[in-house]
Design an enzyme around this catalytic site. Structure first.
Site, PDB file in Angstrom:
ATOM      1  N   ASP A 199     -10.397  11.490  10.862  1.00 31.45           N
ATOM      2  CA  ASP A 199     -10.319  10.562   9.731  1.00 31.45           C
ATOM      3  C   ASP A 199     -11.050   9.269  10.101  1.00 31.45           C
ATOM      4  OD1 ASP A 199      -8.124  10.312   7.231  1.00 31.45           O
ATOM      5  OD2 ASP A 199      -8.611   8.361   8.085  1.00 31.45           O
ATOM      6  N   ASP A 222     -12.754  10.381   4.468  1.00 32.46           N
ATOM      7  CA  ASP A 222     -13.197   9.008   4.194  1.00 32.46           C
ATOM      8  C   ASP A 222     -14.325   8.563   5.128  1.00 32.46           C
ATOM      9  OD1 ASP A 222     -11.341   9.119   6.217  1.00 32.46           O
ATOM     10  OD2 ASP A 222     -10.015   7.570   5.424  1.00 32.46           O
ATOM     11  N   ASP A 258       0.818  -1.232   0.000  1.00 29.69           N
ATOM     12  CA  ASP A 258       0.000   0.000   0.000  1.00 29.69           C
ATOM     13  C   ASP A 258       0.846   1.275   0.000  1.00 29.69           C
ATOM     14  OD1 ASP A 258       0.856  -0.131   2.598  1.00 29.69           O
ATOM     15  OD2 ASP A 258      -1.112   0.053   3.532  1.00 29.69           O
ATOM     16  N   GLY A 288       0.080   2.626   5.317  1.00 29.62           N
ATOM     17  CA  GLY A 288      -1.254   3.120   4.952  1.00 29.62           C
ATOM     18  C   GLY A 288      -1.262   4.323   4.029  1.00 29.62           C
ATOM     19  N   HIS A 312      -0.393   7.993   9.282  1.00 30.61           N
ATOM     20  CA  HIS A 312      -0.010   6.610   9.620  1.00 30.61           C
ATOM     21  C   HIS A 312       1.502   6.374   9.639  1.00 30.61           C
ATOM     22  CE1 HIS A 312      -4.120   5.296   9.562  1.00 30.61           C
ATOM     23  NE2 HIS A 312      -4.284   5.537   8.274  1.00 30.61           N
ATOM     24  N   TYR A 345     -11.425   9.001  -0.533  1.00 26.99           N
ATOM     25  CA  TYR A 345     -11.120   8.253  -1.757  1.00 26.99           C
ATOM     26  C   TYR A 345     -12.226   8.358  -2.792  1.00 26.99           C
ATOM     27  CZ  TYR A 345      -7.687   7.056   1.608  1.00 26.99           C
ATOM     28  OH  TYR A 345      -6.707   7.185   2.563  1.00 26.99           O
ATOM     29  N   HIS A 363      -9.826   6.378   9.834  1.00 23.70           N
ATOM     30  CA  HIS A 363      -8.834   5.453  10.394  1.00 23.70           C
ATOM     31  C   HIS A 363      -8.152   6.047  11.623  1.00 23.70           C
ATOM     32  CE1 HIS A 363      -9.256   4.433   6.101  1.00 23.70           C
ATOM     33  NE2 HIS A 363      -9.086   3.187   6.510  1.00 23.70           N
TER      34      HIS A 363
END
Length: 377
Positions: free
Chosen positions: A178, A267, A101, A151, A143, A306, A180
């Site tokens: 976020d 996101d 990723d 990430g 991240h 995204y 995440h």
């Protein structure tokens, strides 16, 4: 869209700083995960003429020395090496998190240095008193670890921004909205009581990065200075704002921050391919307004997002919130206009997915956090 009652930056007349240059947007466009996203965001902000009400500042590129305030020399040197060679199969890359990723594509070091420089430039504007709010929508890559990409994040610009702000501001609050968990930022400051990290995020078995349960509270001197709010799928604006306000009210009273860094990854918004939360920009905007009413030096960063058109909608709306401007529902004609079909409006409608967040569970989490914050002195 919901009207901000008054300019969110009322009480001080300095316009927000907006980090932008054509070169900067062009290099940010190159990230494989979000191609051309930076251009879409800037073009929509420009289409609504919001850039005219902000102080546009061209970002500097972060130096090796600046990046090494957090990242290890070995990691930065390796990133530079593979970036120059476009070597995706270097044997050492795996230990540095490069691959899958975080592919080691050609020019990735220049991209990382540009993003890091954007956030450091924004932080320096706050230190120099040029503004009370500084915006870098292309930042927020939360991240990355000191010696490892993770990430989609090669450089942790949020950490670099916080470290720069620490030159002037004694206590810094990092708030991460976020989808995440902001694991890289939390890890960087887990042992200090000078930076409090607060992250609202999806927490579910197998969901990246797998950390950020409410029992993760920091370590050593930093124990109770990490606040994690684990949330399940389907949450909508009203409940999310209730959680965010409840937590931030307690955090502000306990920690008394002198500056804020706010990561606003999009996101969480309905329509994102992550297909998890069911938010709209209005809900995130209310959280943003809550932070802005403290009238502290505030660094605003982007992050995930995204569904590119919805991310541009979200961050443009939030820029309007910062400026206290109501934006027309109709997307103005501009370069990326066709991406906003079929309705061509700024609003985002939540989908019909169920909300998996039980009220009693949310209350349990809030009570737990409130109890922990009693230890913050």
């Amino acid at each position: 869209m919901e009207m901000p009652e008054e300019p969110a930056n009322s009480g001080h007349s300095l316009p927000p700083v907006y980090i932008y240059s054509p070169e900067y947007v062009s290099i940010c466009d190159s990230l494989v995960k979000v191609p051309k996203r930076a251009s879409m965001v800037h073009s929509l902000i420009e289409a609504y003429a919001l850039h005219k009400q902000m102080r546009i500042v061209k970002p500097k590129v972060a130096s090796m020395e600046e990046m090494a305030t957090f990242h290890t020399d070995a990691y930065l040197q390796h990133l530079q090496k593979v970036s120059q060679e476009g070597d995706e199969d270097h044997p050492d890359s795996i230990e540095y998190g490069l691959g899958y990723d975080c592919p080691a594509t050609e020019g990735i070091f220049d991209y990382a240095a540009a993003i890091g420089g954007g956030t450091i430039t924004a932080a320096q504007c706050l230190i120099d008193g040029k503004c009370k709010v500084a915006i870098n929508w292309s930042g927020g890559w939360h991240h990355a670890k000191k010696d490892e990409a993770s990430g989609f994040c090669y450089l942790n610009d949020a950490v670099l921004g916080i470290l720069r702000l620490r030159r002037k501001f004694d206590r810094i609050l990092y708030v991460d909205l976020d989808l995440h968990h902001g694991d890289g930022v939390e890890d960087a400051f887990s042992f200090t009581s000078k930076v409090m990290t607060v992250s609202l995020h999806k927490f579910s078995p197998g969901f990246f990065p797998g950390t950020g349960d409410m029992s993760d509270v920091g370590l050593g001197k930093g124990r109770y200075y990490s606040v994690n709010v684990p949330i399940q799928d389907g949450i909508q604006d009203e409940k999310y704002y209730h959680i965010c306000e409840s937590v931030l009210k307690e955090v502000y009273q306990a920690f008394n921050p002198k500056a804020v860094v706010l990561q606003l990854g999009a996101d969480t918004i309905a329509g994102d391919p992550m297909c998890s939360f069911n938010m709209t920009p209005v809900g995130i905007g209310k959280c943003l307004k809550y932070v802005l009413q403290w009238q502290l030096a505030t660094l605003i960063l982007g992050g995930g997002g995204y569904n590119l058109a919805n991310t541009a909608r979200c961050w443009t709306y939030l820029t309007g919130v910062i400026l206290g401007k109501t934006l027309s529902s109709e997307i103005p004609d501009h370069e990326f206009f066709t991406a906003y079909g079929p309705d061509y409006v700024l609003e985002i409608t939540p989908s019909c997915r169920p909300d998996r967040n039980e009220p009693h569970r949310i209350q349990q989490i809030l009570n737990y956090i409130k109890g922990n914050l009693k230890h913050v002195v």
